[in-house]
Design an enzyme around this catalytic site. Structure first.
Site, PDB file in Angstrom:
ATOM      1  N   LYS A 128      69.182  56.292  36.720  1.00  0.00           N
ATOM      2  CA  LYS A 128      67.816  56.819  36.583  1.00  0.00           C
ATOM      3  C   LYS A 128      67.708  58.207  37.211  1.00  0.00           C
ATOM      4  O   LYS A 128      68.476  58.539  38.130  1.00  0.00           O
ATOM      5  CB  LYS A 128      66.818  55.825  37.194  1.00  0.00           C
ATOM      6  CG  LYS A 128      66.953  55.636  38.686  1.00  0.00           C
ATOM      7  CD  LYS A 128      66.213  54.393  39.206  1.00  0.00           C
ATOM      8  CE  LYS A 128      64.716  54.536  39.249  1.00  0.00           C
ATOM      9  NZ  LYS A 128      64.101  53.531  40.197  1.00  0.00           N
ATOM     10  N   SER A 203      60.137  51.278  38.144  1.00  0.00           N
ATOM     11  CA  SER A 203      60.387  52.650  37.788  1.00  0.00           C
ATOM     12  C   SER A 203      61.682  52.873  37.020  1.00  0.00           C
ATOM     13  O   SER A 203      61.832  53.912  36.363  1.00  0.00           O
ATOM     14  CB  SER A 203      60.384  53.502  39.058  1.00  0.00           C
ATOM     15  OG  SER A 203      61.423  53.104  39.934  1.00  0.00           O
ATOM     16  N   SER A 227      61.344  47.716  40.957  1.00  0.00           N
ATOM     17  CA  SER A 227      61.737  48.733  39.982  1.00  0.00           C
ATOM     18  C   SER A 227      63.053  48.469  39.255  1.00  0.00           C
ATOM     19  O   SER A 227      63.332  49.127  38.261  1.00  0.00           O
ATOM     20  CB  SER A 227      61.802  50.104  40.645  1.00  0.00           C
ATOM     21  OG  SER A 227      60.499  50.601  40.761  1.00  0.00           O
TER      22      SER A 227
HETATM   23  C1  LIG Z   1      41.479  52.143  37.794  1.00  0.00           C
HETATM   24  C2  LIG Z   1      42.880  52.292  38.142  1.00  0.00           C
HETATM   25  C3  LIG Z   1      43.269  51.821  39.501  1.00  0.00           C
HETATM   26  C4  LIG Z   1      44.707  52.004  39.728  1.00  0.00           C
HETATM   27  C5  LIG Z   1      45.116  51.613  41.119  1.00  0.00           C
HETATM   28  C6  LIG Z   1      46.556  51.835  41.279  1.00  0.00           C
HETATM   29  C7  LIG Z   1      47.077  51.319  42.539  1.00  0.00           C
HETATM   30  C8  LIG Z   1      48.532  51.209  42.424  1.00  0.00           C
HETATM   31  C9  LIG Z   1      49.168  50.950  43.669  1.00  0.00           C
HETATM   32  C10 LIG Z   1      50.455  50.689  43.798  1.00  0.00           C
HETATM   33  C11 LIG Z   1      51.384  50.552  42.728  1.00  0.00           C
HETATM   34  C12 LIG Z   1      52.750  50.270  43.219  1.00  0.00           C
HETATM   35  C13 LIG Z   1      53.626  49.947  42.097  1.00  0.00           C
HETATM   36  C14 LIG Z   1      55.011  49.714  42.547  1.00  0.00           C
HETATM   37  C15 LIG Z   1      55.943  49.735  41.399  1.00  0.00           C
HETATM   38  C16 LIG Z   1      57.380  49.602  41.713  1.00  0.00           C
HETATM   39  C17 LIG Z   1      57.877  50.463  42.787  1.00  0.00           C
HETATM   40  C18 LIG Z   1      59.361  50.509  42.912  1.00  0.00           C
HETATM   41  N1  LIG Z   1      59.872  51.738  42.986  1.00  0.00           N
HETATM   42  O1  LIG Z   1      60.054  49.530  43.051  1.00  0.00           O
END
Ligand SMILES: CCCCCCCC/C=C\CCCCCCCC(N)=O
Length: 526
Positions: A128, A203, A227
């Site tokens: 990636k 990701s 991810s």
């Molecule tokens: C109305 C929209 C509201 C959106 C709120 C978004 C909040 C998102 C917060 C955190 C998302 C984290 C996602 C992690 C994904 C994987 C990460 C990884 N590199 O392993």
């Protein structure tokens, strides 16, 4: 719980369920017809595991250059449809493949030495665009890093090159690797090989996609909240997040922000065939393979198998799809019939706080925050200003990256009583689970509650990633295992988790369930 808190919780659950159901209904109306699938696979070499391809090259059954041309042709065929590859090094790879063919022709190194020292000689792989490959872009999907070229290889890439593997391309990710749909303002959005209207996950989404579409022999991903495992799930391939501190995190952007993050983040293999996971883990873990006892044989009949069908009612997370839940019944039947084994069902209530425990674990006392990283660690962007620019399509950032920074800023303060409570709850859950697993147990759990959603749909169910995220903050290894397609032809599967350094148990269960349930199913075969 006080009456008022119960009421607020019930309201929150109701609102979330309505948003969940209504948004899915609207998305399915928008995408009424199934999108395209990846073009059919016609070159049968692409169906082989990386280990088989390595053997064929080593024993001169196929030329390394021919293998490389097969994968280059496949990438050229799929990328206009799937947009999974963001940069290539085909010219350099062609030269390296030629060198391999010349080395083999010279017969100077005995077969057994090659098998031991260069187990993946000549095998093309991808990684990636946040794991450094010398001479290639290293953007992490951040516009500010558009022109950054990696001056050295990440340690994991060095290990793979030492094992003879040839990097051929970089794959797409989410902005700064912090979202579970792969879309960014440099390379755009990747599309699912089983239905291009759906997400590839994130990701390491481009990587999951290219593996499913057979565009490289194997891949490398990284995982701090799922991810590796979410894209493996959405694209129906295998992916392993290793035990903390067994695979180097060097050479990634963003680097882990704190010591804790270093233990949550794992670089690991993604591939179509379970048999590749173990040899790849041996290579990726460098000198640490003895810590993982990867050479120790695993007898499936002696592994204690526990499972849990859902997170016990987290408020803001979708319920587990029926067809995913049904996999547990199939597992129980399979182990009963094939091994006369009974599986133990768990109902650990603390999983309901997975999302809060992940955010609490990710909070750093002093390291750079996600907000800091959005500038490429060069000052701080203004979130309101960027959100305003985003409304006029003028921001360099994705909506979700800006929202994530806002959510992060609004969260519990480091060291607050709520933060401390959540860390304590996480530690209790870890103790509870480790006590159950002992040194010979595995825990099978949904990787994600729903199959690959439609593009942008994750915005309406952002916390569904907590099924994978919780395993990161518990500091445990986990493998996603593909277990066929649902009634709409979309991949389903489960993750298997073990105690730290018992990765070999997860990998053995992956091999067993691949035999039982078929593993990767090509999106289309001609
Ligand atoms: C109305 C929209 C509201 C959106 C709120 C978004 C909040 C998102 C917060 C955190 C998302 C984290 C996602 C992690 C994904 C994987 C990460 C990884 N590199 O392993």
């Amino acid at each position: 719980m006080s009456e008022l808190r119960k009421y607020v919780r019930a309201m929150y659950r109701l609102i979330f369920s309505v948003v969940n159901v209504v948004s899915h209904f609207l998305f399915s109306l928008t995408y009424r017809q199934c999108g395209e699938k990846a073009p059919p696979i016609t070159d049968l070499l692409l169906l082989d595991s990386a280990s088989k391809i390595a053997l064929k090259i080593r024993t001169k059954k196929v030329k390394c250059s021919d293998v490389l041309e097969s994968f280059i042709a496949r990438i050229k065929q799929i990328n206009p449809v799937l947009n999974c590859v963001v940069a290539e090094r085909f010219a350099e790879a062609r030269q390296e493949a030629k060198n391999v063919d010349e080395l083999l022709k010279s017969d100077t190194i005995p077969d057994d030495v090659l098998a031991r020292e260069k187990p993946f000689l000549g095998v093309p792989f991808t990684t990636k665009d946040c794991i450094a490959v010398k001479g290639m872009i290293h953007t992490a999907g951040l516009v500010a890093r558009k022109h950054i070229i990696a001056s050295d290889d990440a340690t994991t890439v060095k290990h793979l090159k030492n094992a003879g593997a040839i990097p051929i391309a970089l794959t797409n990710i989410s902005e700064l690797c912090m979202w579970w749909e792969s879309d960014n303002n440099i390379h755009g959005r990747s599309r699912n090989p089983y239905d291009t209207n759906r997400i590839v996950g994130g990701s390491s989404g481009g990587e999951g996609c290219i593996q499913a579409a057979a565009g490289s022999a194997f891949g490398v991903g990284s995982d701090i909240g799922g991810s590796i495992r979410m894209p493996s799930f959405f694209n129906g391939v295998f992916g392993h997040k290793p035990s903390p501190f067994t695979v180097s995190n060097d050479g990634q952007f963003p680097p882990p922000s704190s010591g804790d993050h270093d233990s949550f983040l794992g670089v690991g293999p993604m591939c179509r065939h379970a048999e590749d996971l173990l040899p790849l883990m041996k290579i990726l873990s460098g000198g640490k393979q003895s810590q993982l006892k990867l050479d120790l044989q695993v007898n499936i009949n002696e592994v204690d198998i526990f499972y849990q069908e859902d997170d016990q009612g987290s408020v803001a997370v979708s319920p587990v799809n029926k067809e995913i839940k049904a996999l547990f019944g199939k597992l129980v039947t399979y182990f009963d019939k094939a091994h006369s084994r009974k599986l133990t069902k768990l109902e650990l209530k603390r999983f309901a706080k997975s999302q809060q425990m992940w955010f609490a674990g990710m909070k750093t006392q002093s390291g750079p925050t996600f907000h800091d990283q959005l500038s490429g660690l060069n000052g701080r962007i203004s979130l309101p200003w960027e959100l305003l620019k985003w409304c006029f399509r003028c921001s360099n950032h994705t909506f979700i990256a800006l929202s994530t920074a806002l959510v992060e800023n609004a969260g519990e303060a480091y060291g607050s009583s709520k933060h401390t409570y959540l860390l304590r709850e996480r530690d209790k859950l870890r103790e509870e689970l480790l006590e159950i697993l002992g040194d010979n147990g595995v825990f099978i759990y949904p990787t994600h509650p729903t199959v690959a959603p439609y593009h942008n749909e994750p915005i309406f169910k952002p916390f569904n990633f907590s099924y994978t995220g919780i395993i990161n903050v518990l500091g445990l290894p986990a493998t996603h295992i593909p277990m066929g397609l649902n009634s709409e032809g979309i991949p389903i599967g489960l993750q298997v988790v073990s105690a730290p350094n018992n990765d070999r148990l997860c990998l053995a269960i992956a091999r067993e369930l691949e035999k039982a349930f078929g593993g990767w199913v090509p999106p289309q075969l001609e």
